[in-house]
Scaffold this motif. Structure first.
Motif, mmCIF file in Angstrom:
data_model
loop_
_atom_site.group_PDB
_atom_site.id
_atom_site.type_symbol
_atom_site.label_atom_id
_atom_site.label_comp_id
_atom_site.label_asym_id
_atom_site.label_seq_id
_atom_site.Cartn_x
_atom_site.Cartn_y
_atom_site.Cartn_z
ATOM 1 N N GLY A 133 0.712 -1.006 0.046
ATOM 2 C CA GLY A 133 -0.100 -0.008 -0.047
ATOM 3 C C GLY A 133 0.874 1.341 -0.062
ATOM 4 O O GLY A 133 0.309 2.413 0.029
ATOM 5 N N LYS A 134 2.057 0.993 -0.193
ATOM 6 C CA LYS A 134 3.057 2.303 -0.314
ATOM 7 C C LYS A 134 2.659 3.313 -1.230
ATOM 8 O O LYS A 134 2.741 4.441 -1.304
ATOM 9 C CB LYS A 134 4.340 2.111 -0.066
ATOM 10 C CG LYS A 134 5.466 3.074 0.486
ATOM 11 C CD LYS A 134 6.394 2.357 0.840
ATOM 12 C CE LYS A 134 7.515 3.277 1.753
ATOM 13 N NZ LYS A 134 8.737 2.927 2.170
ATOM 14 N N LEU A 135 2.586 2.837 -2.600
ATOM 15 C CA LEU A 135 1.983 3.454 -3.392
ATOM 16 C C LEU A 135 0.562 3.326 -3.757
ATOM 17 O O LEU A 135 0.112 2.532 -3.772
ATOM 18 C CB LEU A 135 2.869 3.219 -4.846
ATOM 19 C CG LEU A 135 4.285 3.084 -4.751
ATOM 20 C CD1 LEU A 135 4.849 2.447 -6.197
ATOM 21 C CD2 LEU A 135 4.860 4.496 -4.813
ATOM 22 N N ASN A 136 -0.039 4.546 -4.137
ATOM 23 C CA ASN A 136 -1.267 4.607 -4.701
ATOM 24 C C ASN A 136 -1.615 3.923 -5.879
ATOM 25 O O ASN A 136 -0.616 3.724 -6.658
ATOM 26 C CB ASN A 136 -1.959 6.023 -4.376
ATOM 27 C CG ASN A 136 -1.644 6.905 -5.236
ATOM 28 O OD1 ASN A 136 -1.326 6.524 -6.547
ATOM 29 N ND2 ASN A 136 -1.520 7.988 -4.914
ATOM 30 N N ASP A 137 -2.645 3.661 -6.333
ATOM 31 C CA ASP A 137 -3.067 2.795 -7.596
ATOM 32 C C ASP A 137 -2.195 3.786 -8.717
ATOM 33 O O ASP A 137 -1.764 3.099 -9.653
ATOM 34 C CB ASP A 137 -4.454 2.611 -7.893
ATOM 35 C CG ASP A 137 -5.004 1.645 -7.167
ATOM 36 O OD1 ASP A 137 -4.244 0.890 -6.426
ATOM 37 O OD2 ASP A 137 -6.363 1.843 -6.916
ATOM 38 N N ARG A 138 -2.468 5.075 -8.819
ATOM 39 C CA ARG A 138 -1.998 5.885 -10.108
ATOM 40 C C ARG A 138 -0.416 5.902 -10.038
ATOM 41 O O ARG A 138 0.158 5.665 -11.058
ATOM 42 C CB ARG A 138 -2.552 7.186 -9.753
ATOM 43 C CG ARG A 138 -2.614 8.026 -11.325
ATOM 44 C CD ARG A 138 -3.529 7.038 -12.296
ATOM 45 N NE ARG A 138 -3.593 7.975 -13.213
ATOM 46 C CZ ARG A 138 -4.018 7.848 -14.517
ATOM 47 N NH1 ARG A 138 -3.957 6.429 -14.879
ATOM 48 N NH2 ARG A 138 -4.471 8.615 -15.519
ATOM 49 N N GLU A 139 0.285 5.842 -8.890
ATOM 50 C CA GLU A 139 1.499 5.932 -8.626
ATOM 51 C C GLU A 139 2.023 4.688 -9.227
ATOM 52 O O GLU A 139 3.179 4.404 -9.697
ATOM 53 C CB GLU A 139 1.977 6.182 -7.327
ATOM 54 C CG GLU A 139 2.020 7.585 -6.813
ATOM 55 C CD GLU A 139 1.673 7.925 -5.357
ATOM 56 O OE1 GLU A 139 1.978 9.151 -4.738
ATOM 57 O OE2 GLU A 139 1.997 6.996 -4.441
ATOM 58 N N ARG A 140 1.254 3.246 -8.766
ATOM 59 C CA ARG A 140 1.692 1.992 -9.227
ATOM 60 C C ARG A 140 1.721 1.904 -10.806
ATOM 61 O O ARG A 140 2.624 1.376 -11.342
ATOM 62 C CB ARG A 140 0.954 1.019 -8.614
ATOM 63 C CG ARG A 140 1.790 0.075 -7.814
ATOM 64 C CD ARG A 140 0.579 -1.015 -7.014
ATOM 65 N NE ARG A 140 0.534 -0.555 -5.710
ATOM 66 C CZ ARG A 140 -0.635 -0.154 -5.172
ATOM 67 N NH1 ARG A 140 -1.758 -0.224 -5.763
ATOM 68 N NH2 ARG A 140 -0.654 0.132 -3.751
ATOM 69 N N LYS B 206 5.595 13.845 -13.715
ATOM 70 C CA LYS B 206 6.532 14.214 -13.207
ATOM 71 C C LYS B 206 6.387 14.307 -11.544
ATOM 72 O O LYS B 206 7.144 13.908 -10.737
ATOM 73 C CB LYS B 206 7.115 15.709 -13.440
ATOM 74 C CG LYS B 206 7.668 15.409 -14.880
ATOM 75 C CD LYS B 206 8.177 17.079 -15.351
ATOM 76 C CE LYS B 206 8.945 16.982 -16.687
ATOM 77 N NZ LYS B 206 9.360 18.132 -17.402
ATOM 78 N N ALA B 207 5.105 14.782 -11.193
ATOM 79 C CA ALA B 207 4.768 14.872 -9.681
ATOM 80 C C ALA B 207 4.736 13.547 -9.236
ATOM 81 O O ALA B 207 5.138 13.197 -8.154
ATOM 82 C CB ALA B 207 3.447 15.892 -9.794
ATOM 83 N N ASN B 208 3.914 12.615 -9.963
ATOM 84 C CA ASN B 208 4.002 11.029 -9.665
ATOM 85 C C ASN B 208 5.328 10.545 -9.295
ATOM 86 O O ASN B 208 5.503 9.776 -8.348
ATOM 87 C CB ASN B 208 3.090 10.374 -10.605
ATOM 88 C CG ASN B 208 1.617 10.728 -10.358
ATOM 89 O OD1 ASN B 208 0.967 9.974 -9.644
ATOM 90 N ND2 ASN B 208 0.768 11.338 -11.078
ATOM 91 N N ILE B 209 6.197 10.757 -10.428
ATOM 92 C CA ILE B 209 7.617 10.007 -10.339
ATOM 93 C C ILE B 209 8.148 10.763 -9.004
ATOM 94 O O ILE B 209 8.962 9.859 -8.181
ATOM 95 C CB ILE B 209 8.314 10.432 -11.674
ATOM 96 C CG1 ILE B 209 7.745 9.481 -12.560
ATOM 97 C CG2 ILE B 209 9.717 10.050 -11.401
ATOM 98 C CD1 ILE B 209 8.251 9.961 -13.913
ATOM 99 N N THR B 210 8.131 12.092 -8.866
ATOM 100 C CA THR B 210 8.861 12.626 -7.563
ATOM 101 C C THR B 210 8.142 12.025 -6.264
ATOM 102 O O THR B 210 8.999 11.446 -5.383
ATOM 103 C CB THR B 210 8.586 14.216 -7.472
ATOM 104 O OG1 THR B 210 9.001 14.876 -8.708
ATOM 105 C CG2 THR B 210 8.961 14.737 -6.134
#
Length: 97
Positions: free
Chosen positions: A40-47, A74-78
């Motif tokens: 659960g560390k990353l949300n679905d979109r980040e995954r 870029k924001a997601n990758i950060t």
């Protein structure tokens, strides 16, 4: 298999007591274990973004594929880097293995 290095004083390779591949993997392992131990560390979109990063896609390609702006990618990758304790795309890819 032992790692090889070049001795600057001669043209022959010199054997060392370590395996360079193992050293690299040991250095990356803490990031991988910490990052992917908690699903659960990353949300679905980040995954989703992390998977595309692991596939080697550029920010522009990820934006097009996931229907988001490049700035959002870029924001997601950060955020992914911060959550996984890394600062490069290769370690994100290794974490997905």
């Amino acid at each position: 298999m032992e790692g090889l290095t070049r001795d600057p004083s001669d043209d022959r390779g010199r054997r060392l007591d370590f395996d360079a591949d193992d050293m690299v993997l040991r250095a990356l392992r803490p990031h991988r274990e910490e990052a992917w131990r908690e699903p659960g560390k990353l949300n679905d979109r980040e995954r989703q973004v992390a998977v595309e990063v692991a596939r080697g896609r550029s920010n522009t390609e990820i934006a097009q594929k996931l229907y988001m702006s490049v700035a959002t990618v870029k924001a997601n990758i950060t955020r992914i880097f911060a959550k996984l304790g890394t600062d490069n795309r290769v370690q994100v890819a290794i974490g997905l293995l």
